[in-house]
Design a protein around this motif. Sequence first.
Motif, PDB file in Angstrom:
ATOM      1  N   ILE A   1     -34.052   7.650 -34.608  1.00 33.75           N
ATOM      2  CA  ILE A   1     -33.172   7.835 -33.449  1.00 33.75           C
ATOM      3  C   ILE A   1     -31.724   7.554 -33.826  1.00 33.75           C
ATOM      4  N   SER A   2     -31.489   6.519 -34.618  1.00 32.36           N
ATOM      5  CA  SER A   2     -30.113   6.197 -35.040  1.00 32.36           C
ATOM      6  C   SER A   2     -29.481   7.369 -35.785  1.00 32.36           C
ATOM      7  N   GLN A   3     -30.244   7.980 -36.656  1.00 34.97           N
ATOM      8  CA  GLN A   3     -29.727   9.149 -37.371  1.00 34.97           C
ATOM      9  C   GLN A   3     -29.394  10.272 -36.401  1.00 34.97           C
ATOM     10  N   GLN A   4     -30.284  10.492 -35.448  1.00 35.56           N
ATOM     11  CA  GLN A   4     -30.055  11.540 -34.448  1.00 35.56           C
ATOM     12  C   GLN A   4     -28.804  11.255 -33.611  1.00 35.56           C
ATOM     13  N   VAL A   5     -28.593   9.995 -33.269  1.00 31.07           N
ATOM     14  CA  VAL A   5     -27.430   9.619 -32.457  1.00 31.07           C
ATOM     15  C   VAL A   5     -26.140  10.012 -33.168  1.00 31.07           C
TER      16      VAL A   5
ATOM     17  N   VAL B   1     -26.282   0.605 -32.475  1.00 25.48           N
ATOM     18  CA  VAL B   1     -27.116   1.753 -32.150  1.00 25.48           C
ATOM     19  C   VAL B   1     -28.562   1.488 -32.591  1.00 25.48           C
ATOM     20  N   TRP B   2     -28.754   1.008 -33.814  1.00 24.65           N
ATOM     21  CA  TRP B   2     -30.105   0.759 -34.317  1.00 24.65           C
ATOM     22  C   TRP B   2     -30.809  -0.319 -33.481  1.00 24.65           C
ATOM     23  N   ASN B   3     -30.117  -1.425 -33.200  1.00 21.59           N
ATOM     24  CA  ASN B   3     -30.724  -2.503 -32.417  1.00 21.59           C
ATOM     25  C   ASN B   3     -31.133  -2.021 -31.030  1.00 21.59           C
ATOM     26  N   TYR B   4     -30.277  -1.211 -30.405  1.00 16.68           N
ATOM     27  CA  TYR B   4     -30.595  -0.706 -29.070  1.00 16.68           C
ATOM     28  C   TYR B   4     -31.787   0.253 -29.137  1.00 16.68           C
ATOM     29  N   ALA B   5     -31.819   1.110 -30.136  1.00 20.53           N
ATOM     30  CA  ALA B   5     -32.957   2.017 -30.311  1.00 20.53           C
ATOM     31  C   ALA B   5     -34.234   1.213 -30.563  1.00 20.53           C
TER      32      ALA B   5
ATOM     33  N   MET C   1     -17.469   5.217 -38.046  1.00 17.36           N
ATOM     34  CA  MET C   1     -18.215   4.986 -36.801  1.00 17.36           C
ATOM     35  C   MET C   1     -19.584   4.384 -37.110  1.00 17.36           C
ATOM     36  N   MET C   2     -20.237   4.912 -38.132  1.00 14.54           N
ATOM     37  CA  MET C   2     -21.554   4.399 -38.499  1.00 14.54           C
ATOM     38  C   MET C   2     -21.458   2.958 -38.990  1.00 14.54           C
TER      39      MET C   2
END
Length: 192
Positions: A45-49, A28-32, A20-21
């Motif tokens: 935030i990506s790690q938290q997601v 996820v990173w780009n959106y964060a 998934m990662m």
Amino acid sequence: MEYQFLAQAQTIDNYTLSSMMDDYGNDVWNYAYFLTRSTEQADEISQQVFIRAYFGIKHFRGECSLKTWLLTITRNTTFTYRKSRFFRSSLWGESLSLELEQGPSHIREMTPAQYAHPSAEAEVISREHVHEIWDIVMALPDKFREILLLHLKYELTMNEIAEMLRISKGTVKSRLSRGKDKVRKQWEERNR
């Protein structure tokens, strides 16, 4: 990797999480990053997601795509993070202006899918102007910018965007249309 089996999953293994990662980590990173405009905060935030996805997989019902579910978690995590004391204190002295030149290079590579098989001429024109177009998009007010990004970059449907942002499909359609008009007008003004 196909993830339909996750709709009934109560837990996931490390291999599935890793997959998934790999598949959605950049999204996820780009959106964060888009939401925070900070490399450090996007990393955190990506790690938290993915931690939340790992422990909360039982809440994934398969009613939306896995990508949409992860982007929703990203959005919610970001808004929770923004309310936190740490986020507010980390902004002290930090510029909130969006300067894409200082951002990660893959943010600047975002391009609308204009051509399935572009001609050489169309590809050159597209590459030449894509940075200017995305600069215009990224300078729009949040309500237009976010919908354009979700629609053009992440290719979410209007229904997915409406569900994710908890607004009506009509509002999504209206903001998408108005956002595109604003980009078009600013683009025309720059190129007169």
